[in-house]
Design a protein around this motif. Sequence first.
Motif, PDB file in Angstrom:
ATOM      1  N   ASN A 153       0.848  -1.418  -0.067  1.00  0.00           N
ATOM      2  CA  ASN A 153      -0.024   0.238   0.188  1.00  0.00           C
ATOM      3  C   ASN A 153       0.900   1.253   0.124  1.00  0.00           C
ATOM      4  OD1 ASN A 153      -1.920   1.710   0.362  1.00  0.00           O
ATOM      5  ND2 ASN A 153      -2.935   0.756   2.325  1.00  0.00           N
ATOM      6  N   GLY A 158      -6.605   6.145  -4.449  1.00  0.00           N
ATOM      7  CA  GLY A 158      -5.457   5.132  -4.230  1.00  0.00           C
ATOM      8  C   GLY A 158      -4.004   5.750  -4.168  1.00  0.00           C
ATOM      9  N   PRO A 159      -3.114   5.043  -4.812  1.00  0.00           N
ATOM     10  CA  PRO A 159      -1.834   5.522  -4.818  1.00  0.00           C
ATOM     11  C   PRO A 159      -1.999   6.817  -5.536  1.00  0.00           C
ATOM     12  CG  PRO A 159      -2.041   3.508  -6.286  1.00  0.00           C
ATOM     13  CD  PRO A 159      -3.387   3.839  -5.318  1.00  0.00           C
ATOM     14  N   THR A 160      -2.705   6.819  -6.668  1.00  0.00           N
ATOM     15  CA  THR A 160      -2.386   8.335  -7.300  1.00  0.00           C
ATOM     16  C   THR A 160      -2.727   9.465  -6.612  1.00  0.00           C
ATOM     17  OG1 THR A 160      -4.479   8.028  -8.376  1.00  0.00           O
ATOM     18  CG2 THR A 160      -2.732   7.627  -9.847  1.00  0.00           C
ATOM     19  N   SER A 161      -3.689   9.397  -5.721  1.00  0.00           N
ATOM     20  CA  SER A 161      -4.098  10.619  -4.785  1.00  0.00           C
ATOM     21  C   SER A 161      -2.890  10.835  -3.623  1.00  0.00           C
ATOM     22  CB  SER A 161      -5.160  10.213  -3.992  1.00  0.00           C
ATOM     23  OG  SER A 161      -5.249   9.324  -2.923  1.00  0.00           O
ATOM     24  N   ASN A 212      -9.739   3.736  -9.917  1.00  0.00           N
ATOM     25  CA  ASN A 212      -9.443   3.697  -8.772  1.00  0.00           C
ATOM     26  C   ASN A 212      -8.798   5.283  -8.604  1.00  0.00           C
ATOM     27  OD1 ASN A 212      -8.342   4.008  -6.049  1.00  0.00           O
ATOM     28  ND2 ASN A 212      -6.931   2.235  -6.335  1.00  0.00           N
ATOM     29  N   THR A 265      -8.419   1.618 -14.237  1.00  0.00           N
ATOM     30  CA  THR A 265      -8.445   0.760 -13.021  1.00  0.00           C
ATOM     31  C   THR A 265      -9.739   1.239 -12.163  1.00  0.00           C
ATOM     32  OG1 THR A 265      -7.239   2.357 -11.507  1.00  0.00           O
ATOM     33  CG2 THR A 265      -6.142   0.433 -12.502  1.00  0.00           C
ATOM     34  N   GLU A 282      -6.022   6.157 -13.682  1.00  0.00           N
ATOM     35  CA  GLU A 282      -7.455   5.913 -12.808  1.00  0.00           C
ATOM     36  C   GLU A 282      -8.679   5.478 -13.778  1.00  0.00           C
ATOM     37  OE1 GLU A 282      -7.238  10.081 -11.741  1.00  0.00           O
ATOM     38  OE2 GLU A 282      -5.888   9.519  -9.910  1.00  0.00           O
ATOM     39  N   SER A 321      -0.258   4.020   0.877  1.00  0.00           N
ATOM     40  CA  SER A 321      -0.865   5.052   1.824  1.00  0.00           C
ATOM     41  C   SER A 321      -0.168   5.463   2.834  1.00  0.00           C
ATOM     42  CB  SER A 321      -2.287   4.539   2.363  1.00  0.00           C
ATOM     43  OG  SER A 321      -2.661   5.335   3.476  1.00  0.00           O
TER      44      SER A 321
END
Lengths: 433, 150
Positions: free
Chosen positions: A4, B68-71, B65, B63, B60, A6
């Motif tokens: 992840n 997730g990781p892009t944000s 999404n 997927t 985005e 995050s």
Amino acid sequence: MQPNLSFEQAPPLGVPFRFFLVAPWFGVAAGLLLPWAGESAISSRWSPAVLALTHLLVLGYLLQAMTGALFQFVPVAAGGNVWRPRLVAAILQPLFLIAAALLATAFLAGSGAMLRGAAALFVAAVSLQVVVIGLALWRTPAQGATVAALRLAIGGLAATVGLGAILAEGFAGDHGWPLVTIVNIHAGWGLGGWALMLVAGVSYFVVPMFQLTPPYPHRLARALPLALLLVLGGWSAQILGMNAEWVTAIWLAGFCLAAGYAILTLWLQRHRRRRIADPTFLFFRGAMFCLLGSCISAVVMTMLTSIGDDSRCAWWLGILILPGAFVSLINGMLYKIVPFLCWLHLQRLAGIGAVAPNMREMIPERAQRRQMRLHFLSLALLLLTTFFPAAAGVAGVVFAASCAWLGWNLTGAARAYRTFRGRISAAAAGPAP
Amino acid sequence: MSATPVLLAHHKHCDDLFAGAEAAAYAGHWAACRDAFQRFSGEMTAHFATEEEVLFPAFETATGNTGGPTSMMRLEHAQMNALMMQAAQAAVVADSEGFSGAVETLLILMQQHNMKEENILYPMCDRVLSANDLALERELATRTAGTCPP
């Protein structure tokens, strides 16, 4: 499954800081023990004071700092989910603290009961650490040399503490066990299987990151932890009875691996794209020179028996390896990790529009450099005590002062964090009605 | 054909520009530092724009999404922009403490950001977007021309 990305993966700031802020003060305790121990500390590795100060350094300073780093590093850099980090850290850290203090007291007082008590505490705490961190490392989908080295390091820690518990029982009771051989195996696993393994795994990640060096060559990075494990396996086999020449050969092989890692790191640093030499870089380079120095010393001690038979050799090697290599390296790393984490957490709290104090405002570079000079001065004095044992007291006090200064600088970053967080809270609450 | 190697190479290029600006500041050559840092900021801005306006939207869309990781990467771009602004302001007034503090923080943020992209996000993008022709090299060159001083 991918790790992840995050920020939520990172533990709360208090988790690593709980360990980081305490670690240097064990260095202070170890340094202050030296004037009390006097010249006897240099002449024998078995003197109670030497055993006490060695364990204050490895279990107080190194274990605290390395455990704190693992709580941060495993989720963020290795993608591992550590189970309830706040709770586990709240149990582990005081256990480590009490156990290290009890063990040092046990050595000084010559108390078998205290030795057994300290060993029981360490076994309980490290078992928890090995299960929680080990499980996170086992389950992470991330691959690579760093994760492989960290997994082995956790195994190395378990072996070290297991052997330590056997030794505690051996010294406290009367079992007729081959204690000198077990001590040597215990020290090998602690320094090579835990500390060097962890440092190597982490440096694959942070050396290119902090200093813009080329990456560690993939094959060598993969091979080093496995080679270390192989050497430690051979080293442990001496318990079954082994020719003295073989024991010496394996001992030298371990030092050669450490030298290989140090030379490779120094070579990478020489080819760094970042041209400035900040305190973390200088600490890291100093640590690598000390590691290399210990390896050269080991070879000389083996080849020239007139030197190798001198009981002061253990002191010389111990200073190069513990305060020289590991304490220097951790000291330098803390100057990057602590202020950066303060900044990162404040930025997150304040939001993008707000300007959080940057890393140098948390710990000014001038303060870092001055403390670094004192640290390397203390190191030179500690090495000189090999030849002038009467200087042991002064060297110990200077080392204690350097560690206290580091502790003060780190606390300064924590104070800056608290002050700015207070301002954020006050701003969020708005003006009083 | 994977599209992201050009971004990976551009990370290294930006690192070199960063190191040049930092070395100039440490030597007290503030005019050279300002020039080098301006060039570095321009390349970084072009890099962020290529990712945020081309690569991330494509990922985005493919997927579904967006949180997730892009944000996370967008948030870190904003944090790096804020630090670059602080460093640039310090360079203007030749404030060595302010400059070194901002770039020290920026370097670690930038490196851990790059590692996440290079080890995780770019490989994900290459897998998901293998059929798309994103032409990132052209996009990056266009944006660099628009944001960097000649």
